[in-house]
Write a protein that holds these residues in place. Sequence first.
Motif, mmCIF file in Angstrom:
data_model
loop_
_atom_site.group_PDB
_atom_site.id
_atom_site.type_symbol
_atom_site.label_atom_id
_atom_site.label_comp_id
_atom_site.label_asym_id
_atom_site.label_seq_id
_atom_site.Cartn_x
_atom_site.Cartn_y
_atom_site.Cartn_z
ATOM 1 N N ASP A 34 0.822 -1.218 0.000
ATOM 2 C CA ASP A 34 0.000 0.000 0.000
ATOM 3 C C ASP A 34 0.854 1.265 0.000
ATOM 4 N N ARG A 35 1.989 1.219 0.683
ATOM 5 C CA ARG A 35 2.860 2.393 0.796
ATOM 6 C C ARG A 35 3.952 2.430 -0.264
ATOM 7 N N ALA A 36 4.203 1.338 -0.941
ATOM 8 C CA ALA A 36 5.373 1.199 -1.808
ATOM 9 C C ALA A 36 5.433 2.254 -2.907
ATOM 10 N N VAL A 37 6.642 2.715 -3.111
ATOM 11 C CA VAL A 37 6.952 3.639 -4.194
ATOM 12 C C VAL A 37 7.948 2.912 -5.089
ATOM 13 N N THR A 38 7.727 2.968 -6.389
ATOM 14 C CA THR A 38 8.653 2.282 -7.300
ATOM 15 C C THR A 38 9.746 3.240 -7.753
ATOM 16 N N VAL A 83 12.564 -1.471 -8.505
ATOM 17 C CA VAL A 83 12.381 -1.840 -7.105
ATOM 18 C C VAL A 83 11.196 -1.077 -6.530
ATOM 19 N N ALA A 84 10.712 -1.571 -5.415
ATOM 20 C CA ALA A 84 9.673 -0.885 -4.651
ATOM 21 C C ALA A 84 10.232 -0.697 -3.253
ATOM 22 N N TYR A 85 10.107 0.517 -2.713
ATOM 23 C CA TYR A 85 10.609 0.778 -1.367
ATOM 24 C C TYR A 85 9.514 1.394 -0.523
ATOM 25 N N ASP A 86 9.688 1.320 0.775
ATOM 26 C CA ASP A 86 8.744 1.867 1.735
ATOM 27 C C ASP A 86 9.189 3.285 2.079
ATOM 28 N N PRO A 87 8.395 4.305 1.765
ATOM 29 C CA PRO A 87 8.813 5.682 2.051
ATOM 30 C C PRO A 87 8.969 5.972 3.554
ATOM 31 N N GLN A 88 8.371 5.133 4.410
ATOM 32 C CA GLN A 88 8.535 5.312 5.858
ATOM 33 C C GLN A 88 9.828 4.687 6.363
ATOM 34 N N ASP A 105 12.266 -4.141 -2.117
ATOM 35 C CA ASP A 105 12.043 -5.442 -2.735
ATOM 36 C C ASP A 105 11.933 -5.223 -4.236
ATOM 37 N N LEU A 106 11.984 -6.298 -4.975
ATOM 38 C CA LEU A 106 11.772 -6.181 -6.416
ATOM 39 C C LEU A 106 10.346 -5.706 -6.672
ATOM 40 N N VAL A 156 4.260 -4.746 -6.823
ATOM 41 C CA VAL A 156 3.309 -3.985 -7.630
ATOM 42 C C VAL A 156 2.411 -4.936 -8.422
ATOM 43 N N GLY A 157 1.108 -4.779 -8.251
ATOM 44 C CA GLY A 157 0.149 -5.571 -8.992
ATOM 45 C C GLY A 157 0.078 -7.025 -8.575
#
Length: 154
Positions: A43-47, A105-110, A116-117, A122-123
């Motif tokens: 939910d929070r992930a930013v690519t 990659v996808a990272y947690d902005p917090q 993670d990959l 995503v999706g």
Amino acid sequence: MASNGSPDRAARHARRRRILLMIGLLLFALAAWRFASRTAFADRAVTATAVIDDLSQGPFLASEDGRRSFTVYATVRYDVDGTLTQGRVALSGPSRHRRGDRIAVAYDPQQVSSVDLASRVVGRHPLLDRWVLALVLMGVVFLTAAAVDMVRGP
């Protein structure tokens, strides 16, 4: 103690059943925790596009057929609001990636070093996470064993 030992056996049977039930419930709780954490991460992930700085190999694992496998880990760097950030991500098996390659990659902005990959986040529904599935499956096995134990009786 009775001459046939059945009270002792019944007590051991009940104890085994409780242990199987507790292990099964604990595994389900762990699966729920992992599911919730992966859902929150997704939910929070930013690519971002990351560059692989280094590749390292995890320990060898032997399978039942005798083949050895291992996980490759990539140390990656990516931009978070203008700041270069570094993280570590597991790649699948022997990697076709090299130093300098770009990966999504996808990272947690917090917690920006939690990465993670993107293809795993995503999706993709968090229920399909391999650890969630493994924990649920093991929980089912232990709860089934407890149920079978209860049906069979002492």
